[in-house]
Write a protein that holds these residues in place. Structure first.
Motif, PDB file in Angstrom:
ATOM      1  N   GLY A   1     -21.070  86.567  67.684  1.00 19.20           N
ATOM      2  CA  GLY A   1     -21.911  85.457  67.184  1.00 19.20           C
ATOM      3  C   GLY A   1     -23.151  85.567  67.206  1.00 19.20           C
ATOM      4  N   SER A   2     -24.008  85.249  66.403  1.00 22.61           N
ATOM      5  CA  SER A   2     -25.225  85.400  66.115  1.00 22.61           C
ATOM      6  C   SER A   2     -26.309  85.418  67.285  1.00 22.61           C
ATOM      7  N   GLY A   3     -25.855  84.571  68.251  1.00 27.49           N
ATOM      8  CA  GLY A   3     -26.593  84.734  69.494  1.00 27.49           C
ATOM      9  C   GLY A   3     -26.565  85.953  70.117  1.00 27.49           C
ATOM     10  N   PHE A   4     -25.687  86.943  69.932  1.00 25.56           N
ATOM     11  CA  PHE A   4     -25.970  88.095  70.547  1.00 25.56           C
ATOM     12  C   PHE A   4     -26.987  88.884  69.953  1.00 25.56           C
ATOM     13  N   LEU A   5     -27.428  88.926  68.983  1.00 24.97           N
ATOM     14  CA  LEU A   5     -28.795  89.427  68.352  1.00 24.97           C
ATOM     15  C   LEU A   5     -29.865  88.927  69.175  1.00 24.97           C
ATOM     16  N   ASP A   6     -30.051  87.729  69.450  1.00 22.16           N
ATOM     17  CA  ASP A   6     -31.017  87.333  70.397  1.00 22.16           C
ATOM     18  C   ASP A   6     -31.101  87.813  71.545  1.00 22.16           C
ATOM     19  N   PHE A   7     -29.888  87.786  72.428  1.00 26.56           N
ATOM     20  CA  PHE A   7     -29.597  88.472  73.621  1.00 26.56           C
ATOM     21  C   PHE A   7     -30.062  89.998  73.374  1.00 26.56           C
ATOM     22  N   VAL A   8     -29.807  90.898  72.514  1.00 30.36           N
ATOM     23  CA  VAL A   8     -30.031  92.167  72.370  1.00 30.36           C
ATOM     24  C   VAL A   8     -31.521  92.399  72.251  1.00 30.36           C
ATOM     25  N   ALA A   9     -32.243  91.504  71.431  1.00 25.29           N
ATOM     26  CA  ALA A   9     -33.565  91.401  71.043  1.00 25.29           C
ATOM     27  C   ALA A   9     -34.423  91.231  72.340  1.00 25.29           C
ATOM     28  N   SER A  10     -33.811  90.584  73.417  1.00 29.05           N
ATOM     29  CA  SER A  10     -34.515  90.257  74.471  1.00 29.05           C
ATOM     30  C   SER A  10     -34.172  91.471  75.694  1.00 29.05           C
ATOM     31  N   HIS A  11     -33.306  92.321  75.308  1.00 29.70           N
ATOM     32  CA  HIS A  11     -32.898  93.403  76.142  1.00 29.70           C
ATOM     33  C   HIS A  11     -33.030  94.746  75.622  1.00 29.70           C
ATOM     34  N   GLY A  12     -34.033  94.911  74.905  1.00 28.21           N
ATOM     35  CA  GLY A  12     -34.305  96.421  74.648  1.00 28.21           C
ATOM     36  C   GLY A  12     -33.884  96.527  73.136  1.00 28.21           C
ATOM     37  N   LYS A  13     -33.524  95.659  72.265  1.00 24.90           N
ATOM     38  CA  LYS A  13     -33.309  95.630  70.814  1.00 24.90           C
ATOM     39  C   LYS A  13     -32.479  96.648  70.236  1.00 24.90           C
TER      40      LYS A  13
ATOM     41  N   LYS B   1     -32.606  92.777  61.395  1.00 21.81           N
ATOM     42  CA  LYS B   1     -33.885  93.226  60.844  1.00 21.81           C
ATOM     43  C   LYS B   1     -35.131  92.250  61.169  1.00 21.81           C
ATOM     44  N   ASN B   2     -35.006  90.988  61.365  1.00 22.05           N
ATOM     45  CA  ASN B   2     -36.256  89.951  61.664  1.00 22.05           C
ATOM     46  C   ASN B   2     -36.373  90.292  63.311  1.00 22.05           C
ATOM     47  N   LEU B   3     -35.457  90.502  64.030  1.00 21.67           N
ATOM     48  CA  LEU B   3     -35.696  90.774  65.290  1.00 21.67           C
ATOM     49  C   LEU B   3     -35.957  92.214  65.807  1.00 21.67           C
ATOM     50  N   GLY B   4     -35.499  93.029  65.074  1.00 28.47           N
ATOM     51  CA  GLY B   4     -35.804  94.314  65.154  1.00 28.47           C
ATOM     52  C   GLY B   4     -34.787  95.168  65.812  1.00 28.47           C
ATOM     53  N   CYS B   5     -33.425  94.623  65.919  1.00 29.62           N
ATOM     54  CA  CYS B   5     -32.147  95.101  66.358  1.00 29.62           C
ATOM     55  C   CYS B   5     -31.612  96.077  65.509  1.00 29.62           C
ATOM     56  N   ASP B   6     -30.805  96.914  66.163  1.00 30.31           N
ATOM     57  CA  ASP B   6     -30.045  98.010  65.464  1.00 30.31           C
ATOM     58  C   ASP B   6     -28.682  97.548  64.774  1.00 30.31           C
TER      59      ASP B   6
END
Length: 186
Positions: free
Chosen positions: A145-157, A129-134
């Motif tokens: 792992g939670s790092g995947f959310l950082d990856f998604v956030a930097s690749h279109g969310k 939610k903080n990163l705007g990911c689905d």
């Protein structure tokens, strides 16, 4: 494990939604054909269309308890689906959540696993939610792992099979370059 939520879509519709490449579409159809009987049994198991085994359904009360504790009651069916995929409800560490605590695999009891799995999932939900990911990204992050959310956030969310595959391939290459990271294998 790569997560794909089908939700009543045909294989081709799901492939379109998740932006599969041609080779990924071929692989999807091959997998569906190879596992046709198992998928039919799972989807037709008499559990209201959700396809949960009796072993997983027996854990619903514990999942509801800990989901409520961590403020994610609306994810009970998602958490049950994670249990179905991770262990079928047959292992002690039903959510395979011991590693999220830095413990060796399969080192938690059923209840401790559900407690930790719900806690970890709630952390992923908040981070997404903080990163705007689905939500689909949250489900994949449970395994990656939670790092995947950082990856998604930097690749279109937004989750896509292609992004998950790219991230996994990047993890493999990173581990190959840095042997000390091999213990983090997916």
């Amino acid at each position: 494990i790569l997560h794909i939520r089908v939700g009543g879509l045909s294989a081709d519709q799901a492939a379109d939604k998740y932006h599969f490449t041609k080779s990924q579409r071929v692989m999807l159809h091959e997998l569906l054909e190879d596992y046709r009987d198992e998928l039919s049994e799972l989807l037709g198991s008499g559990t209201g269309g959700k396809g949960f085994s009796a072993a997983v359904l027996a854990l619903r009360e514990l999942v509801e308890k800990y989901a409520a504790m961590y403020g994610i009651s609306n994810y009970v069916d998602t958490l049950l689906a994670i249990i179905e995929v991770e262990s079928g409800g047959r292992l002690e560490d039903v959510m395979q959540s011991s590693e999220s605590m830095g413990l060796p695999p399969n080192s938690l009891s059923k209840e401790a696993s559900i407690n930790q799995g719900c806690k970890y999932f709630s952390q992923l939900v908040r981070k997404a939610k903080n990163l705007g990911c689905d939500e689909d990204s949250v489900i994949q992050a449970y395994n990656y792992g939670s790092g995947f959310l950082d990856f998604v956030a930097s690749h279109g969310k937004k989750y896509s099979f292609a992004a998950a595959f790219r991230r996994r391939e990047g993890d493999v290459q990173e581990r190959d370059l840095h042997p000390e990271k091999r213990r983090l294998a997916l």
